[in-house]
Design an enzyme around this catalytic site. Structure first.
Site, mmCIF file in Angstrom:
data_model
loop_
_atom_site.group_PDB
_atom_site.id
_atom_site.type_symbol
_atom_site.label_atom_id
_atom_site.label_comp_id
_atom_site.label_asym_id
_atom_site.label_seq_id
_atom_site.Cartn_x
_atom_site.Cartn_y
_atom_site.Cartn_z
ATOM 1 N N TYR A 1 -18.755 16.265 54.364
ATOM 2 C CA TYR A 1 -20.114 16.635 54.418
ATOM 3 C C TYR A 1 -20.864 16.001 56.245
ATOM 4 O O TYR A 1 -22.199 15.782 56.547
ATOM 5 C CB TYR A 1 -21.103 16.919 53.340
ATOM 6 C CG TYR A 1 -21.763 17.427 52.669
ATOM 7 C CD1 TYR A 1 -21.611 18.821 52.356
ATOM 8 C CD2 TYR A 1 -19.902 17.984 51.403
ATOM 9 C CE1 TYR A 1 -21.785 19.545 52.218
ATOM 10 C CE2 TYR A 1 -19.953 18.008 50.700
ATOM 11 C CZ TYR A 1 -20.535 19.968 50.638
ATOM 12 O OH TYR A 1 -20.674 21.146 49.908
ATOM 13 N N ARG B 1 -20.674 18.254 58.734
ATOM 14 C CA ARG B 1 -21.405 19.796 58.684
ATOM 15 C C ARG B 1 -22.837 18.686 59.043
ATOM 16 O O ARG B 1 -23.251 19.072 59.985
ATOM 17 C CB ARG B 1 -22.017 19.730 57.030
ATOM 18 C CG ARG B 1 -20.366 20.317 56.506
ATOM 19 C CD ARG B 1 -19.536 21.636 57.267
ATOM 20 N NE ARG B 1 -18.933 22.062 58.200
ATOM 21 C CZ ARG B 1 -18.176 21.228 58.583
ATOM 22 N NH1 ARG B 1 -17.544 21.097 57.348
ATOM 23 N NH2 ARG B 1 -17.678 21.149 60.246
ATOM 24 N N GLN C 1 -30.891 28.580 50.736
ATOM 25 C CA GLN C 1 -29.325 28.731 50.495
ATOM 26 C C GLN C 1 -29.003 27.717 51.306
ATOM 27 O O GLN C 1 -27.685 26.448 50.679
ATOM 28 C CB GLN C 1 -28.742 29.951 50.647
ATOM 29 C CG GLN C 1 -29.545 30.393 49.390
ATOM 30 C CD GLN C 1 -28.238 32.059 48.864
ATOM 31 O OE1 GLN C 1 -26.730 32.285 48.513
ATOM 32 N NE2 GLN C 1 -28.317 33.054 50.474
ATOM 33 N N ASN C 2 -29.151 27.490 52.112
ATOM 34 C CA ASN C 2 -28.757 26.490 53.351
ATOM 35 C C ASN C 2 -29.176 25.151 52.975
ATOM 36 O O ASN C 2 -30.695 24.557 52.663
ATOM 37 C CB ASN C 2 -29.388 26.778 55.225
ATOM 38 C CG ASN C 2 -28.941 28.186 55.313
ATOM 39 O OD1 ASN C 2 -27.969 28.486 54.568
ATOM 40 N ND2 ASN C 2 -29.621 28.879 56.200
ATOM 41 N N ASP D 1 -28.818 22.911 55.553
ATOM 42 C CA ASP D 1 -29.069 22.279 57.524
ATOM 43 C C ASP D 1 -31.118 22.673 56.855
ATOM 44 O O ASP D 1 -32.091 22.892 56.017
ATOM 45 C CB ASP D 1 -28.898 23.301 58.211
ATOM 46 C CG ASP D 1 -29.388 24.766 58.059
ATOM 47 O OD1 ASP D 1 -30.388 24.760 58.116
ATOM 48 O OD2 ASP D 1 -28.679 25.532 58.575
ATOM 49 N N HIS E 1 -30.277 24.709 47.974
ATOM 50 C CA HIS E 1 -27.954 23.954 47.232
ATOM 51 C C HIS E 1 -28.737 22.996 47.804
ATOM 52 O O HIS E 1 -27.637 22.268 48.701
ATOM 53 C CB HIS E 1 -27.877 24.952 47.664
ATOM 54 C CG HIS E 1 -27.534 26.715 47.437
ATOM 55 N ND1 HIS E 1 -27.027 27.421 47.849
ATOM 56 C CD2 HIS E 1 -27.421 27.143 46.410
ATOM 57 C CE1 HIS E 1 -26.826 28.421 46.975
ATOM 58 N NE2 HIS E 1 -27.169 28.074 45.729
ATOM 59 N N GLY F 1 -29.472 37.125 56.040
ATOM 60 C CA GLY F 1 -28.260 36.579 56.264
ATOM 61 C C GLY F 1 -27.855 35.786 55.342
ATOM 62 O O GLY F 1 -27.117 34.697 55.524
ATOM 63 N N THR F 2 -27.898 36.323 53.931
ATOM 64 C CA THR F 2 -27.084 36.303 53.513
ATOM 65 C C THR F 2 -26.012 37.857 52.193
ATOM 66 O O THR F 2 -26.036 38.920 52.775
ATOM 67 C CB THR F 2 -27.823 35.700 51.959
ATOM 68 O OG1 THR F 2 -27.169 35.160 50.833
ATOM 69 C CG2 THR F 2 -28.966 36.285 51.846
ATOM 70 N N SER F 3 -24.656 36.832 52.484
ATOM 71 C CA SER F 3 -24.252 38.484 51.404
ATOM 72 C C SER F 3 -24.194 38.176 50.264
ATOM 73 O O SER F 3 -23.975 39.396 49.765
ATOM 74 C CB SER F 3 -22.659 37.316 51.629
ATOM 75 O OG SER F 3 -22.401 36.175 51.128
#
Ligand code: NAD
Length: 231
Positions: free
Chosen positions: A54, A57, A87-88, A90, A105, A171-173
């Protein structure tokens, strides 16, 4: 009253800022097995590895900048009440100026006590180290929700989705639950879009209009579409 635009974003939102997604094909996150760096078991086994993962990151995220897509979402606040559920981990939505961002998250710039999860601290600089402790003397960990952990923000996020006038996924799967399940809380009958290069297949199994583009181009198209609705 302005209409509510609820936007659910994932790792693809930040891809154009140079931050890799993790389902690029190999199932690894920056060359690590997810269970080694983003699970309570990984932390138990090797906390130093998790902290360093982390830290890396965090260095990368702090050195990156919001992209055109983040800026378009900010600009939509002139026309809509924009609520971003991300969900990011950042902080690029905030750095683009978006005022209403809920992190499902957690956030890379924060640490929390390993014993008292509500004790949250801002991390000064980029490094969180073994031996860094909260005021009560317990080891600190990144304030990130790991795989296998509860996602405490889900009920609030579900409520926000249920109030949407327009709903957009970027931009999420849609593979990480419970976050992916949020799309089912948006009211039926409203316009719902998904912006992702893989949108066509993602939209097929969901009630979403696909915009099969990168976040920046897709959000440009969405903005034109939504503004024409207001006229
Ligand atoms: P994911 O990696 O599973 O999926 C990424 C999606 O983004 C894919 O559908 C892909 O087609 C799409 N994509 C790739 N480039 C794009 C672009 N330029 N524009 C738009 N879409 C693009 O991501 P996820 O569904 O968010 O799940 C990943 C989990 O990992 C999340 O829970 C998140 O916390 C974490 N993560 C966060 C970051 C970050 O904070 N930036 C980065 C990697 C992983």
């Amino acid at each position: 009253m302005r209409k509510k635009l609820v936007v659910l974003t994932g790792a693809g939102m930040s891809a154009e800022s140079g931050i890799p997604t993790f389902r690029g094909g190999d199932g690894l996150w920056e060359n690590h097995r997810i269970e080694d760096v983003a699970s309570p078991e990984g932390w138990e086994k090797n906390p130093q590895l998790v902290l360093e993962f982390y830290n890396q990151r965090r260095r990368k995220i702090l050195a990156s900048a919001p992209n055109r897509g983040h800026e378009i979402l900010k600009s939509l606040e002139a026309h809509f009440e924009v609520i971003i559920i991300t969900q990011n981990i950042d902080n690029l939505h905030e750095r683009a100026g978006s005022s209403n961002v809920l992190h499902l998250h957690g956030l890379i710039t924060q640490a929390r006590s390993t014993v008292q999860p509500e004790d949250i601290y801002n991390i000064e600089g980029t490094e969180l180290l073994w031996g860094d402790r909260c005021d009560a003397g317990y080891q600190l960990r990144p304030n990130i929700v790991w795989f296998g952990e509860e996602v405490p923000m889900i009920p609030i996020a579900a409520e926000l989705c249920s109030l949407a006038d327009y709903f957009v996924v970027v931009g999420t799967s849609l593979q990480v639950y419970p976050a992916a399940g949020l799309i089912h809380f948006a009211p039926s009958g409203i316009k719902k879009f998904i912006i992702d290069p893989g949108a066509d297949s993602l939209a097929r199994s969901n009630d979403l209009v696909p915009i099969a583009k990168k976040a920046s181009e897709g959000l440009e198209e969405l903005k034109l579409n939504l503004l024409s609705e207001l006229q």
